[in-house]
Design a protein around this motif. Structure first.
Motif, PDB file in Angstrom:
ATOM      1  N   TYR A   1       8.377   6.006  10.848  1.00  0.00           N
ATOM      2  CA  TYR A   1       7.273   6.797  10.303  1.00  0.00           C
ATOM      3  C   TYR A   1       7.502   6.908   8.801  1.00  0.00           C
ATOM      4  N   THR A   2       6.497   6.517   8.030  1.00  0.00           N
ATOM      5  CA  THR A   2       6.581   6.634   6.581  1.00  0.00           C
ATOM      6  C   THR A   2       5.735   7.816   6.137  1.00  0.00           C
TER       7      THR A   2
ATOM      8  N   LEU B   1       4.319   6.900  -0.101  1.00  0.00           N
ATOM      9  CA  LEU B   1       3.327   5.858  -0.378  1.00  0.00           C
ATOM     10  C   LEU B   1       2.597   6.140  -1.685  1.00  0.00           C
ATOM     11  N   PRO B   2       2.230   5.106  -2.428  1.00  0.00           N
ATOM     12  CA  PRO B   2       1.593   5.301  -3.738  1.00  0.00           C
ATOM     13  C   PRO B   2       0.334   6.158  -3.705  1.00  0.00           C
ATOM     14  N   ARG B   3      -0.498   6.018  -2.667  1.00  0.00           N
ATOM     15  CA  ARG B   3      -1.753   6.776  -2.601  1.00  0.00           C
ATOM     16  C   ARG B   3      -1.718   7.878  -1.543  1.00  0.00           C
ATOM     17  N   GLY B   4      -0.525   8.241  -1.099  1.00  0.00           N
ATOM     18  CA  GLY B   4      -0.391   9.329  -0.138  1.00  0.00           C
ATOM     19  C   GLY B   4      -1.113   9.040   1.165  1.00  0.00           C
ATOM     20  N   ARG B   5      -1.768  10.068   1.720  1.00  0.00           N
ATOM     21  CA  ARG B   5      -2.464   9.929   3.002  1.00  0.00           C
ATOM     22  C   ARG B   5      -3.639   8.944   2.923  1.00  0.00           C
ATOM     23  N   SER B   6      -4.156   8.686   1.728  1.00  0.00           N
ATOM     24  CA  SER B   6      -5.263   7.730   1.600  1.00  0.00           C
ATOM     25  C   SER B   6      -4.767   6.295   1.423  1.00  0.00           C
ATOM     26  N   ASP B   7      -3.463   6.088   1.399  1.00  0.00           N
ATOM     27  CA  ASP B   7      -2.895   4.743   1.276  1.00  0.00           C
ATOM     28  C   ASP B   7      -3.191   3.955   2.550  1.00  0.00           C
ATOM     29  N   PRO B   8      -3.635   2.695   2.423  1.00  0.00           N
ATOM     30  CA  PRO B   8      -3.948   1.892   3.618  1.00  0.00           C
ATOM     31  C   PRO B   8      -2.755   1.709   4.559  1.00  0.00           C
ATOM     32  N   ALA B   9      -1.540   1.833   4.052  1.00  0.00           N
ATOM     33  CA  ALA B   9      -0.341   1.667   4.881  1.00  0.00           C
ATOM     34  C   ALA B   9       0.035   2.941   5.642  1.00  0.00           C
ATOM     35  N   PHE B  10      -0.588   4.062   5.319  1.00  0.00           N
ATOM     36  CA  PHE B  10      -0.221   5.311   5.974  1.00  0.00           C
ATOM     37  C   PHE B  10      -0.696   5.330   7.426  1.00  0.00           C
TER      38      PHE B  10
END
Length: 170
Positions: free
Chosen positions: A93-94, A99-108
């Protein structure tokens, strides 16, 4: 011990292929083969970790500590019946903060989203029948799983777990 650590961390082996071979051997053995009377358990587990150099480490709720702490967490699946149990798959779990864009990051991905991916992987390794989820007992529900973890904005007092029972189709 250093040689083992070096082998595990530096070898070019594909961990997914090794895991697939391990699961194939377990499915082939009548003593460990999944059957309709077993369950697929989905859980998160974590441990305290100093610093943030290790990937996925952040200030979060590692269940083994019982409070918000710097740590690393993984979502896991486990096959179990009354006689045997073994792990199937795991995903780290990351936390959004990593992540660079927080919860809006596509990788989240949330923990329930990771659990859904792992459930699909469990079905892909030919667990018998359908996987039917049920809510685990807990004070709150988030994404179909009983949760009280920070990801749901609930009290930070418990980790989450969900269990699915496999049933024969037809």
């Amino acid at each position: 011990m250093q040689r083992l650590q070096f082998f595990l961390s530096e070898s070019p082996w594909d961990h997914e292929k090794v895991n697939a071979q391990r699961l194939e051997l377990l499915r082939a053995d009548p003593a460990t083969a999944p059957h309709a009377g077993g369950v697929l358990a989905i859980d998160d587990t974590g441990d305290r970790k100093d610093g943030t150099a290790t990937a996925h480490t952040a200030h979060q709720y590692p269940g083994s500590v019982g409070k918000i702490e710097n740590g690393i967490v993984a979502v896991t699946t486990l096959w179990a019946d009354e006689q045997v149990y073994y792990p199937l798959h795991a995903l780290p779990y990351t936390p959004a903060a990593r992540l660079p864009r927080g919860r809006s990051d596509p990788a989240f991905r949330t923990k329930p989203q990771l659990a859904a991916v792992l459930t699909g992987r469990a079905q892909a390794v030919s667990l018998p029948g359908e996987v039917r989820t049920r809510r685990a007992p807990g004070p709150r529900s988030c994404g179909g799983f009983a949760m009280a973890a920070p990801a749901c904005g609930g009290p930070r007092t418990r980790s989450w777990a969900a269990t699915a029972r496999t049933r024969r189709s037809g």
